[in-house]
Design a protein around this motif. Sequence first.
Motif, PDB file in Angstrom:
ATOM      1  N   VAL A   7     -25.255  52.170  74.564  1.00 14.34           N
ATOM      2  CA  VAL A   7     -25.495  53.498  74.071  1.00 14.34           C
ATOM      3  C   VAL A   7     -24.848  54.050  72.892  1.00 14.34           C
ATOM      4  O   VAL A   7     -23.771  54.282  72.974  1.00 14.34           O
ATOM      5  N   ALA A   9     -26.349  56.529  70.602  1.00 20.58           N
ATOM      6  CA  ALA A   9     -27.201  57.602  69.847  1.00 20.58           C
ATOM      7  C   ALA A   9     -26.896  59.051  69.953  1.00 20.58           C
ATOM      8  O   ALA A   9     -27.595  59.800  69.380  1.00 20.58           O
ATOM      9  N   GLY A  10     -25.563  59.351  70.475  1.00 24.65           N
ATOM     10  CA  GLY A  10     -25.066  60.603  70.490  1.00 24.65           C
ATOM     11  C   GLY A  10     -24.741  61.213  69.231  1.00 24.65           C
ATOM     12  O   GLY A  10     -24.061  60.513  68.594  1.00 24.65           O
ATOM     13  N   LYS A  21     -21.177  60.026  65.961  1.00 18.73           N
ATOM     14  CA  LYS A  21     -20.069  59.319  66.691  1.00 18.73           C
ATOM     15  C   LYS A  21     -19.880  58.205  66.471  1.00 18.73           C
ATOM     16  O   LYS A  21     -18.713  57.581  66.181  1.00 18.73           O
ATOM     17  N   GLY A  68     -32.646  58.364  72.794  1.00 19.42           N
ATOM     18  CA  GLY A  68     -33.342  59.607  73.319  1.00 19.42           C
ATOM     19  C   GLY A  68     -32.525  60.978  73.372  1.00 19.42           C
ATOM     20  O   GLY A  68     -31.540  60.797  72.753  1.00 19.42           O
ATOM     21  N   VAL A  69     -33.060  61.903  73.812  1.00 18.63           N
ATOM     22  CA  VAL A  69     -32.448  63.243  73.991  1.00 18.63           C
ATOM     23  C   VAL A  69     -31.401  63.133  74.756  1.00 18.63           C
ATOM     24  O   VAL A  69     -30.277  63.529  74.437  1.00 18.63           O
ATOM     25  N   SER A  74     -31.628  57.275  76.463  1.00 17.87           N
ATOM     26  CA  SER A  74     -31.026  56.010  75.308  1.00 17.87           C
ATOM     27  C   SER A  74     -31.116  54.810  76.076  1.00 17.87           C
ATOM     28  O   SER A  74     -31.469  53.853  75.648  1.00 17.87           O
ATOM     29  N   LYS A 199     -12.564  57.102  76.351  1.00 18.61           N
ATOM     30  CA  LYS A 199     -14.055  57.778  75.422  1.00 18.61           C
ATOM     31  C   LYS A 199     -13.358  58.613  74.590  1.00 18.61           C
ATOM     32  O   LYS A 199     -12.922  59.500  74.884  1.00 18.61           O
TER      33      LYS A 199
HETATM   34  O1  C5P Z   1     -21.668  62.384  74.696  1.00 19.26           O
HETATM   35  P1  C5P Z   1     -20.943  61.525  75.559  1.00 19.26           P
HETATM   36  O2  C5P Z   1     -19.642  61.004  74.860  1.00 19.26           O
HETATM   37  O3  C5P Z   1     -20.805  61.280  76.932  1.00 19.26           O
HETATM   38  O4  C5P Z   1     -22.014  59.990  75.413  1.00 19.26           O
HETATM   39  C1  C5P Z   1     -21.660  58.861  76.108  1.00 19.26           C
HETATM   40  C2  C5P Z   1     -22.245  57.628  75.183  1.00 19.26           C
HETATM   41  O5  C5P Z   1     -23.858  58.039  75.405  1.00 19.26           O
HETATM   42  C3  C5P Z   1     -22.272  57.660  73.483  1.00 19.26           C
HETATM   43  O6  C5P Z   1     -21.812  56.254  73.368  1.00 19.26           O
HETATM   44  C4  C5P Z   1     -23.329  58.318  73.191  1.00 19.26           C
HETATM   45  O7  C5P Z   1     -23.444  57.897  71.728  1.00 19.26           O
HETATM   46  C5  C5P Z   1     -24.462  58.022  74.075  1.00 19.26           C
HETATM   47  N1  C5P Z   1     -25.566  58.823  74.033  1.00 19.26           N
HETATM   48  C6  C5P Z   1     -26.825  58.381  73.610  1.00 19.26           C
HETATM   49  N2  C5P Z   1     -28.001  59.210  73.556  1.00 19.26           N
HETATM   50  C7  C5P Z   1     -27.589  60.256  73.899  1.00 19.26           C
HETATM   51  C8  C5P Z   1     -26.391  61.070  74.303  1.00 19.26           C
HETATM   52  C9  C5P Z   1     -25.337  60.059  74.336  1.00 19.26           C
HETATM   53  O8  C5P Z   1     -26.992  56.984  73.474  1.00 19.26           O
HETATM   54  N3  C5P Z   1     -28.868  61.239  73.883  1.00 19.26           N
END
Ligand code: C5P
Length: 218
Positions: A7, A9-10, A21, A68-69, A74, A199
């Motif tokens: 994942v 997509a954040g 990121k 996703g959101v 995601s 992380k």
């Molecule tokens: O925000 P956080 O660091 O907790 O996110 C953890 C992982 O989830 C990250 O790799 C981020 O890219 C992913 N993510 C995502 N889709 C989102 C939110 C977070 O893929 N909507």
Amino acid sequence: MAVALVVAAGQGERLGSRGPKAFVQLNGRAMVEWSIAALRSSPLIEQIVLALPAGATAPAGCIGVTGGVTRNDSVQAALAAARSDLDPVLIHDAARPLVTAALIAEVLAGLDGVDCAIAASPVTDTTKECDGDHLVLRTLDRSRLWRVQTPQVFTRAALRQALSHSPPGEIAQATDEAMLVERSGGTVRVVPAPAENLKVTTPLDLNLAELLLSRRVD
Ligand code: C5P
């Protein structure tokens, strides 16, 4: 053979980066590339599916879908695009670029006899639970506490059951899928992992990750 869902997509607001990121440069590579390299070097992973920000392209050899959101949206988008014959399903955050092939193998081995195995490091600080006014309610027994990381590995059946039987509100709030497996009555095992598998959330984490990657002997 396993499928890996990454994942990525954040947006990474807490990092303060200009773009998403997962695409911040880290020692000459986009952050997500470090995780992909570790997953590719694992002979146990057959397919890699990435949940990406809209408009981003998946690296060669990986399947890319738009995330996703929420993190779980995601995960579900990536799972839907993955080969359905691959089992178990490994989920990894692109925000943990220090993952290694050794840790991937250990977490996959930890799935023996349970529904889910998750990388985690022991809590070393004294840890207290507080109320909303920062008043301490209790001191927790740190010998039983773990800081949970990814990779997390699931039998396909347990992941499917957890995602299809959890109430939508619970899924939206879940910060990982292991939580949903626990709540749906599944067994989850912690696999001891190094704290170095950090992380990247803040600029401090990014500096630490750069330092640790630069010291790595390949
Ligand atoms: O925000 P956080 O660091 O907790 O996110 C953890 C992982 O989830 C990250 O790799 C981020 O890219 C992913 N993510 C995502 N889709 C989102 C939110 C977070 O893929 N909507």
